[in-house]
Scaffold this motif. Sequence first.
Motif, short mmCIF file in Angstrom:
data_model
loop_
_atom_site.label_atom_id
_atom_site.label_comp_id
_atom_site.label_asym_id
_atom_site.label_seq_id
_atom_site.Cartn_x
_atom_site.Cartn_y
_atom_site.Cartn_z
N ILE A 274 107.34 32.85 73.50
CA ILE A 274 108.44 33.61 72.90
C ILE A 274 109.12 34.42 74.00
CG2 ILE A 274 109.12 35.36 71.20
CD1 ILE A 274 106.67 34.61 69.56
N TYR B 276 116.13 35.69 70.61
CA TYR B 276 114.76 35.28 70.89
C TYR B 276 114.63 33.76 70.85
CZ TYR B 276 113.91 40.20 69.96
OH TYR B 276 113.96 41.57 69.99
N VAL C 262 111.88 30.69 70.73
CA VAL C 262 110.50 30.31 70.42
C VAL C 262 110.35 28.84 70.77
CG1 VAL C 262 108.69 30.21 68.67
CG2 VAL C 262 110.47 31.97 68.52
#
Length: 418
Positions: free
Chosen positions: A33, A43, A45
């Motif tokens: 992450i 973000y 992932v």
Amino acid sequence: MSTQATEKPQTPLGALVMAGQGQTEAEAITETIFMVKDISNAYLVTTADGDLLVNTGFLGNGARNKGLFAPHRTGALKRIIVTQAHPDHYGALPDQQEPGTEVITGVNFVDTEDYFDRLGPFLGIRSGKLWASMTRRDGPPPKPPRIIPDHMVETVHAFEQGGRKFEVVKTPGGETLCSIFVWMPEEKIIFTGNLFGPVWRSMPNLVTMRGDRPRLVRAYLQSLEHVRALEPELVITGHGDPIRGAATIRADLDRMHAAVTYIERETIAGMNAGRHVQDLMREIVLPEDIRIGEFHGKTSWVVRAIWEENAGWFHYEDGTTALYGLPRSTVYPDLVELAGGAGALAARAHVHAAAGRPLEALHLLDIALGVAPDHEAALTVKKAALEQLLARSDSTNLSETMWLKAEIADTDKRLPAA
């Protein structure tokens, strides 16, 4: 008579909003992450079957954010999840979306886009006064992109990607009616976006100064209770660094819940006792053991928001004239005449300001300047009163600070050059 305080370089929230300036590489939160700091953070992932994004950053920053994530990419971008329909969360989406990328939002996302589109000119002027100096690059930002989600979540949308489990959960509260959070149940990681506001463990802003649909206090508390029941071990928010550790997270959530519950209880008690909203705004203070930050919302503003959520716009103490479209300012000329001129009101306002009563001074100056907008003595006292308020604020709350600075700058422009 000026009490101009030494200005801090930035308010706490302002520092978070601008934290991405100068960032040269994405920050690793875990091995899979990664965080890019923006007006609101984005973000990445990674999984064994491609990547996903939770929020994308602000419009105009798509290429920059995509470039910062690039060294950590492991495959196709399978999904983009947007936690709320504010442009700082989704504005950079078009620059990062790939062919086949599924866009997931909460239900009412398109309705919220429509709301901001309909009120764009109105909200733009108001936001400009508070935020323009922080969010503009080389001029005003472009109009937010129109996003058509592939999936709008009504309750819970669970999926697996590359062996990792995700749940997108529609929340009762948040900064918009489409707010969601992303829960990774096996890893005890939650992406909350701005569900609890832009600063962790701080007062929610239930009604923003710029204007927005009201955020209901019970919906906020229910959302908090839902997150707390999951017992997360890592909370990744819309701004700032993640919060780590189940015990720390639980203690913070308990404190936030206790603070807002206390304000609601005391406000309702005051309403039932026949108290005026302004009295309660001044009198309700959080006990020290449940005090939280006031970087975006304030205790007094939450009091007023709860009052008006339950009682509406008409305050009985405002009297009959509040039912009609004729403001008090229509009789300001009469008051100025009866007082002996704008100068007399400015002189009395000076007495209040000199005695440390800037709000009383501003009440009088609103009358004087409403009739004589270029009255030099009144403008001079107004600037001093505003500077007192700014000094008292300690530049803690972003909206309050930016408002006062804007008012001081406007007053300064109207004063004759020294």
